[in-house]
Enzyme design. Structure first.
Site, PDB file in Angstrom:
ATOM      1  N   ASP A  14       0.817  -1.219   0.000  1.00 33.26           N
ATOM      2  CA  ASP A  14       0.000   0.000   0.000  1.00 33.26           C
ATOM      3  C   ASP A  14       0.850   1.267   0.000  1.00 33.26           C
ATOM      4  O   ASP A  14       0.332   2.358  -0.260  1.00 33.26           O
ATOM      5  CB  ASP A  14      -0.997   0.016   1.164  1.00 33.26           C
ATOM      6  CG  ASP A  14      -0.367  -0.322   2.501  1.00 33.26           C
ATOM      7  OD1 ASP A  14       0.831  -0.670   2.536  1.00 33.26           O
ATOM      8  OD2 ASP A  14      -1.069  -0.248   3.524  1.00 33.26           O
ATOM      9  N   GLU A 184      12.421   1.605  15.023  1.00 32.59           N
ATOM     10  CA  GLU A 184      12.218   2.653  14.025  1.00 32.59           C
ATOM     11  C   GLU A 184      11.735   3.928  14.720  1.00 32.59           C
ATOM     12  O   GLU A 184      12.367   4.973  14.642  1.00 32.59           O
ATOM     13  CB  GLU A 184      11.202   2.209  12.974  1.00 32.59           C
ATOM     14  CG  GLU A 184      10.900   3.260  11.927  1.00 32.59           C
ATOM     15  CD  GLU A 184       9.764   2.863  10.998  1.00 32.59           C
ATOM     16  OE1 GLU A 184       9.658   3.482   9.923  1.00 32.59           O
ATOM     17  OE2 GLU A 184       8.969   1.969  11.348  1.00 32.59           O
ATOM     18  N   ASP A 261      11.185   0.144   1.572  1.00 31.98           N
ATOM     19  CA  ASP A 261      10.076   0.315   2.518  1.00 31.98           C
ATOM     20  C   ASP A 261       8.785   0.601   1.757  1.00 31.98           C
ATOM     21  O   ASP A 261       7.890  -0.231   1.695  1.00 31.98           O
ATOM     22  CB  ASP A 261      10.373   1.429   3.518  1.00 31.98           C
ATOM     23  CG  ASP A 261       9.509   1.369   4.767  1.00 31.98           C
ATOM     24  OD1 ASP A 261       8.782   0.371   4.945  1.00 31.98           O
ATOM     25  OD2 ASP A 261       9.573   2.304   5.576  1.00 31.98           O
TER      26      ASP A 261
END
Length: 319
Positions: A14, A184, A261
């Site tokens: 997505d 992260e 990513d």
């Protein structure tokens, strides 16, 4: 750098949707789509970065759209000379009008139409209940083979990794491999929890650079870090790529691989990610990272051998 055969283990479906596709599906202006899908070079934090997923998720609510978007991603991978990718997404985010089984099947159909070897990782979400996330585990079991692992994604600082011990205990009991976003947007405790749960890979994990004892444990347990440099700069973990610890990790013999990513949200290709570091790392270094990525992928051993041979052949021909 494009000629280098590459492996990508940390890739969100997505976050990699073509703005033109979203423009077509939602009947909106292409420039508005880009504005709402591509993150600025410096976001305030991860939470701002995550807002760029809202529009593509709206477009990913039918079987036809999911299949189209998955196939279009394989075209990007092919152009980038990616020979294997593990594509991840959260199926429950796309089951408003269709069943979660139909969601997974549509994405698999689109991926299989492409010419790049791909497998799926299904994301459990930090803001979902255990009951909801157990549905994701059931999907992983149902589509085992095409689905190769479970992930935990979402707002790491808001929903602490330590709260998901039961979820990953169930994964272990059911022999479902997993990777976990950690290190992260949150630090020591998040990374330590991922290690203690038994993760053999950690999504990002970059904040471990601040904790020597965690680095030693990551190294001793042969845990691979799925590094996404551009994304880490955008989410304000590091001010620039020059400050990013990728090279330090590699020189410390920490297992790492390079990933985009989110190809659209970060407006990046895997080739470009490599080029950003080609003055500090050699093609031989990149090949070693790819061999490690294959070894620590969730792929079957037979395919691992085939992929490793492609990297080794490149090394013989070009290095």
């Amino acid at each position: 750098m494009n000629s280098l055969p590459k492996v990508e283990l940390h890739l969100h479906l997505d976050g990699s949707v073509n703005p033109k596709t979203v423009s077509d599906i939602l009947n909106i202006n292409i420039e508005d789509a880009k504005k709402n899908m591509i993150a600025p070079l410096n976001c305030k934090d991860l939470n701002e970065y995550l807002t760029k997923f809202e529009l593509p998720v709206l477009a990913m609510q039918t079987k036809e759209n999911l299949e189209r978007i998955a196939f279009e991603l394989t075209e990007k991978l092919k152009f980038d000379n990616v020979i294997y990718a593990e594509v991840r997404f959260a199926p429950l985010k796309h089951s408003k009008f269709i069943s979660s089984e139909e969601v997974v099947e549509a994405v698999l159909k689109g991926l299989k139409k492409g010419e790049v070897l791909t497998k799926l990782i299904l994301c459990c979400m930090r803001d979902d209940s255990l009951e909801e996330n157990l549905k994701v585990i059931d999907l992983a079991l149902k589509y085992k083979g095409d689905v190769v692992a479970i992930d935990l994604a979402g707002a790491e600082a808001l929903y602490k990794t330590e709260k998901f011990e039961k979820l990953f205990k169930i994964c272990s009991e059911k022999n479902i491999p997993f990777t976990i976003h950690a290190g992260e947007a949150d630090g020591y405790d998040s990374i330590k929890s991922a290690i203690d749960f038994g993760a053999r890979r950690i999504g990002h994990g970059v904040l471990s650079i601040n904790y020597p004892d965690l680095l030693e444990e990551i190294k001793s347990k042969n845990i691979l870090l799925e590094i996404c440099p551009t994304s880490n700069v955008q989410t304000n973990i590091y001010k620039s790529l020059d400050n990013h610890p990728l090279v330090n990790f590699y020189k410390m013999n920490i297992l790492v691989c390079i990933n985009t990513d989110n190809r659209t949200v970060s407006n990046i290709s895997l080739t470009k990610e490599y080029e950003n570091f080609n003055t500090k790392l050699s093609n031989l270094d990149f090949c070693k990272m790819n061999l490690d990525a294959i070894e620590y992928s969730f792929l079957d051993e037979e395919n691992k051998i085939i992929l490793k041979e492609k990297i080794k052949q490149y090394m013989e021909d070009f290095l």
